[in-house]
Design a protein around this motif. Structure first.
Motif, PDB file in Angstrom:
ATOM      1  N   ALA A 256       9.174  22.447  60.368  1.00  0.00           N
ATOM      2  CA  ALA A 256       7.826  22.871  61.511  1.00  0.00           C
ATOM      3  C   ALA A 256       7.489  23.700  61.927  1.00  0.00           C
ATOM      4  O   ALA A 256       5.800  24.386  62.044  1.00  0.00           O
ATOM      5  N   ASP A 257       8.048  25.221  61.867  1.00  0.00           N
ATOM      6  CA  ASP A 257       7.662  26.505  62.045  1.00  0.00           C
ATOM      7  C   ASP A 257       6.715  26.724  60.426  1.00  0.00           C
ATOM      8  O   ASP A 257       6.561  27.586  61.075  1.00  0.00           O
ATOM      9  N   MET A 258       7.377  26.526  59.364  1.00  0.00           N
ATOM     10  CA  MET A 258       6.804  26.945  58.515  1.00  0.00           C
ATOM     11  C   MET A 258       5.334  26.080  58.326  1.00  0.00           C
ATOM     12  O   MET A 258       5.132  27.028  57.309  1.00  0.00           O
ATOM     13  N   GLY A 259       5.055  25.791  59.054  1.00  0.00           N
ATOM     14  CA  GLY A 259       3.152  24.917  59.128  1.00  0.00           C
ATOM     15  C   GLY A 259       3.409  23.826  57.943  1.00  0.00           C
ATOM     16  O   GLY A 259       2.260  23.002  58.344  1.00  0.00           O
ATOM     17  N   PHE A 260       4.703  23.179  58.035  1.00  0.00           N
ATOM     18  CA  PHE A 260       4.098  21.589  57.911  1.00  0.00           C
ATOM     19  C   PHE A 260       3.903  20.759  58.126  1.00  0.00           C
ATOM     20  O   PHE A 260       4.245  21.050  59.410  1.00  0.00           O
ATOM     21  N   GLN A 261       3.211  19.763  58.226  1.00  0.00           N
ATOM     22  CA  GLN A 261       2.265  18.975  59.173  1.00  0.00           C
ATOM     23  C   GLN A 261       3.302  17.261  58.776  1.00  0.00           C
ATOM     24  O   GLN A 261       2.948  16.756  59.981  1.00  0.00           O
ATOM     25  N   GLY A 262       4.248  17.497  58.212  1.00  0.00           N
ATOM     26  CA  GLY A 262       4.440  16.215  57.986  1.00  0.00           C
ATOM     27  C   GLY A 262       6.175  16.251  56.986  1.00  0.00           C
ATOM     28  O   GLY A 262       6.645  17.337  56.971  1.00  0.00           O
ATOM     29  N   VAL A 263       7.029  15.016  57.265  1.00  0.00           N
ATOM     30  CA  VAL A 263       8.026  15.067  56.407  1.00  0.00           C
ATOM     31  C   VAL A 263       8.133  13.295  55.770  1.00  0.00           C
ATOM     32  O   VAL A 263       7.821  12.905  56.052  1.00  0.00           O
ATOM     33  N   GLU A 264       8.324  13.684  54.458  1.00  0.00           N
ATOM     34  CA  GLU A 264       8.640  12.302  53.984  1.00  0.00           C
ATOM     35  C   GLU A 264      10.459  12.497  53.073  1.00  0.00           C
ATOM     36  O   GLU A 264      10.875  13.028  52.900  1.00  0.00           O
ATOM     37  N   PHE A 265      10.626  10.989  53.919  1.00  0.00           N
ATOM     38  CA  PHE A 265      12.017  10.497  54.019  1.00  0.00           C
ATOM     39  C   PHE A 265      12.795  10.206  52.411  1.00  0.00           C
ATOM     40  O   PHE A 265      12.469   9.905  52.057  1.00  0.00           O
ATOM     41  N   ALA A 266      13.732  11.161  52.562  1.00  0.00           N
ATOM     42  CA  ALA A 266      14.158  10.185  50.728  1.00  0.00           C
ATOM     43  C   ALA A 266      16.273   9.532  52.034  1.00  0.00           C
ATOM     44  O   ALA A 266      16.781   9.939  50.430  1.00  0.00           O
TER      45      ALA A 266
ATOM     46  N   VAL B 102     -14.301  19.664  49.519  1.00  0.00           N
ATOM     47  CA  VAL B 102     -14.160  17.709  50.225  1.00  0.00           C
ATOM     48  C   VAL B 102     -12.311  18.566  51.109  1.00  0.00           C
ATOM     49  O   VAL B 102     -12.611  19.616  51.275  1.00  0.00           O
ATOM     50  N   GLN B 103     -12.255  17.608  50.965  1.00  0.00           N
ATOM     51  CA  GLN B 103     -11.385  17.218  52.472  1.00  0.00           C
ATOM     52  C   GLN B 103      -9.911  17.779  51.848  1.00  0.00           C
ATOM     53  O   GLN B 103      -9.607  16.742  51.977  1.00  0.00           O
ATOM     54  N   ILE B 104      -9.119  18.861  52.256  1.00  0.00           N
ATOM     55  CA  ILE B 104      -8.170  18.878  51.693  1.00  0.00           C
ATOM     56  C   ILE B 104      -6.972  18.156  52.097  1.00  0.00           C
ATOM     57  O   ILE B 104      -6.697  18.633  53.850  1.00  0.00           O
ATOM     58  N   PRO B 105      -6.446  17.129  51.622  1.00  0.00           N
ATOM     59  CA  PRO B 105      -4.835  16.296  52.908  1.00  0.00           C
ATOM     60  C   PRO B 105      -3.941  17.301  53.300  1.00  0.00           C
ATOM     61  O   PRO B 105      -3.494  18.286  52.762  1.00  0.00           O
ATOM     62  N   PRO B 106      -3.366  17.026  54.374  1.00  0.00           N
ATOM     63  CA  PRO B 106      -2.679  17.736  54.884  1.00  0.00           C
ATOM     64  C   PRO B 106      -0.980  17.782  54.106  1.00  0.00           C
ATOM     65  O   PRO B 106      -1.137  16.987  53.280  1.00  0.00           O
ATOM     66  N   VAL B 107      -0.580  18.588  54.667  1.00  0.00           N
ATOM     67  CA  VAL B 107       0.988  19.140  53.368  1.00  0.00           C
ATOM     68  C   VAL B 107       2.262  18.693  54.008  1.00  0.00           C
ATOM     69  O   VAL B 107       2.399  18.519  55.431  1.00  0.00           O
ATOM     70  N   SER B 108       2.756  17.911  53.946  1.00  0.00           N
ATOM     71  CA  SER B 108       3.859  17.092  54.183  1.00  0.00           C
ATOM     72  C   SER B 108       5.331  17.652  53.082  1.00  0.00           C
ATOM     73  O   SER B 108       5.233  18.755  51.792  1.00  0.00           O
ATOM     74  N   VAL B 109       6.192  17.490  53.424  1.00  0.00           N
ATOM     75  CA  VAL B 109       7.774  18.183  52.473  1.00  0.00           C
ATOM     76  C   VAL B 109       9.032  16.829  52.347  1.00  0.00           C
ATOM     77  O   VAL B 109       8.763  16.193  52.817  1.00  0.00           O
ATOM     78  N   GLN B 110       9.169  17.362  50.801  1.00  0.00           N
ATOM     79  CA  GLN B 110       9.980  16.122  50.973  1.00  0.00           C
ATOM     80  C   GLN B 110      11.725  16.055  51.151  1.00  0.00           C
ATOM     81  O   GLN B 110      11.783  17.369  50.558  1.00  0.00           O
ATOM     82  N   LEU B 111      12.255  15.364  52.065  1.00  0.00           N
ATOM     83  CA  LEU B 111      13.743  15.868  52.322  1.00  0.00           C
ATOM     84  C   LEU B 111      14.437  16.451  51.663  1.00  0.00           C
ATOM     85  O   LEU B 111      15.506  16.711  51.962  1.00  0.00           O
ATOM     86  N   TRP B 112      14.289  15.928  50.439  1.00  0.00           N
ATOM     87  CA  TRP B 112      15.491  15.732  49.642  1.00  0.00           C
ATOM     88  C   TRP B 112      14.988  17.083  48.454  1.00  0.00           C
ATOM     89  O   TRP B 112      16.604  17.619  48.676  1.00  0.00           O
ATOM     90  N   SER B 113      14.501  18.161  48.680  1.00  0.00           N
ATOM     91  CA  SER B 113      14.368  19.076  48.832  1.00  0.00           C
ATOM     92  C   SER B 113      15.589  20.300  49.252  1.00  0.00           C
ATOM     93  O   SER B 113      15.648  21.351  49.208  1.00  0.00           O
ATOM     94  N   VAL B 114      15.690  20.221  50.888  1.00  0.00           N
ATOM     95  CA  VAL B 114      16.374  20.632  51.506  1.00  0.00           C
ATOM     96  C   VAL B 114      17.766  19.664  51.690  1.00  0.00           C
ATOM     97  O   VAL B 114      18.234  19.965  53.292  1.00  0.00           O
ATOM     98  N   LYS B 115      18.088  19.082  51.876  1.00  0.00           N
ATOM     99  CA  LYS B 115      19.208  17.407  51.541  1.00  0.00           C
ATOM    100  C   LYS B 115      20.036  18.409  51.902  1.00  0.00           C
ATOM    101  O   LYS B 115      21.174  18.014  52.795  1.00  0.00           O
ATOM    102  N   ASP B 116      21.160  19.940  51.160  1.00  0.00           N
ATOM    103  CA  ASP B 116      22.156  20.131  52.195  1.00  0.00           C
ATOM    104  C   ASP B 116      21.932  20.920  53.455  1.00  0.00           C
ATOM    105  O   ASP B 116      23.210  21.018  54.368  1.00  0.00           O
ATOM    106  N   ALA B 117      20.779  21.272  53.843  1.00  0.00           N
ATOM    107  CA  ALA B 117      20.446  21.968  55.100  1.00  0.00           C
ATOM    108  C   ALA B 117      20.358  20.378  55.899  1.00  0.00           C
ATOM    109  O   ALA B 117      20.629  20.614  57.524  1.00  0.00           O
ATOM    110  N   ILE B 118      19.368  20.152  55.323  1.00  0.00           N
ATOM    111  CA  ILE B 118      19.299  18.235  56.616  1.00  0.00           C
ATOM    112  C   ILE B 118      20.948  17.618  57.108  1.00  0.00           C
ATOM    113  O   ILE B 118      21.162  17.087  57.936  1.00  0.00           O
TER     114      ILE B 118
END
Length: 292
Positions: A59-69, A31-47
């Protein structure tokens, strides 16, 4: 002699067909494994402190996408600028969490235009108390259905994201089942696996039950308080827990229609910062995916 040659030919031909059949079966099973994103709520303090710098680190961690909150930093009125910046980092906007308030009346067109400029297709309502209310779930279903029609005109999808109370019993099933069964197929169901597990339900079963609708999934551990839950103090870092993430991800890829695996971190153990915890979970998730 001719019979011997013919027999050898048939044996080799049969072996060749068997090998091809095995190869084809292996391809079907893969199967084709979907790409990995990160929900930006996870790092809301840093954002909040450094929007652009945080995206660069993700991006440097290797995430391919971000989900906005809801936080778009200095680009809150400049979606094209944000899209260009994401592109420069090799990131895509996998989706956005938007409350119903931003999807009603005059706000709807403005919200959709902004998200469309970011090439976001999946617009997900993060929570609504009507979702676990016998008196409110009908209106929630109606609003999701109407929004699915409105967003379809722009080539976009509306979705709903669960917490634990959507899995409270309702009409011999759960509120989540009611929402799924009473909304169109194009209303995506974003399973938050942490909350599904917290509610003592089976995420794999729900992916199968509503095939093709789990277009995005929150990969998360939720492990504090409540009877018969994961023991308090268990690690919330992906890969340090006992959950069978591999089976879930393979099921999502095979039947869920999943486009994005969205890592979300809401617990930060041992004094780790939000960014450090996300990095550790990303490494754990990468290790799991490497085995698939």
């Amino acid at each position: 002699m001719n019979k011997i040659l013919l027999t050898c030919y048939l044996v080799f031909a049969l072996c060749g067909l068997t090998a091809c059949s095995g190869t084809e079966q292996a391809q079907m099973n893969k199967v084709q494994i979907p790409p990995v994103s990160v929900q930006l709520w996870s790092v809301k303090d840093a954002i909040e402190k450094d929007f652009k710098g945080t995206l660069r680190q993700l991006a440097d961690m290797g995430f391919q996408g971000v989900e906005f909150a809801g936080n778009y930093g200095e680009f809150s009125n400049n979606p094209q600028g944000l899209k260009d910046y994401l592109n420069s980092l090799g990131l895509k906007a996998s989706g956005a969490h938007v409350g119903f308030d931003g999807l009603r009346g005059e706000k709807l067109a403005k919200t959709l235009d902004f998200l469309k400029a970011l090439e976001i297709e999946m617009v997900i309502v993060p929570m609504d108390s009507r979702a676990w209310s016998p008196d409110g779930v009908e209106s929630l279903v109606a609003e999701l259905t109407e929004l699915s029609n409105q967003l379809a005109k722009k080539g976009m999808l509306i979705g709903y994201h669960n917490h634990d109370r959507e899995f409270d019993p309702y009409q011999n099933l759960t509120f989540w089942d009611y929402i799924a069964k009473n909304t169109p197929q194009n209303v995506l169901l974003q399973l938050d696996v942490g909350w599904v597990n917290f509610a003592d339900k089976d995420a794999v079963e729900y992916v199968k039950r509503y095939a093709g609708r789990t277009l995005a999934t929150h990969i998360k551990i939720r492990n504090y308080h409540g009877p018969d839950r994961t023991p308090q103090g268990a690690s919330p870092i992906i890969g340090e827990d006992q959950y069978d993430w591999a089976s879930l991800i393979k099921t999502q890829a095979a039947v869920g229609g999943t486009r994005w695996l969205v890592l979300e971190q809401e617990e930060y153990p041992d004094g780790l910062s939000s960014m450090q915890a996300v990095k550790q979970s990303k490494l754990g998730l990468d290790k799991i995916i490497s085995t698939l």
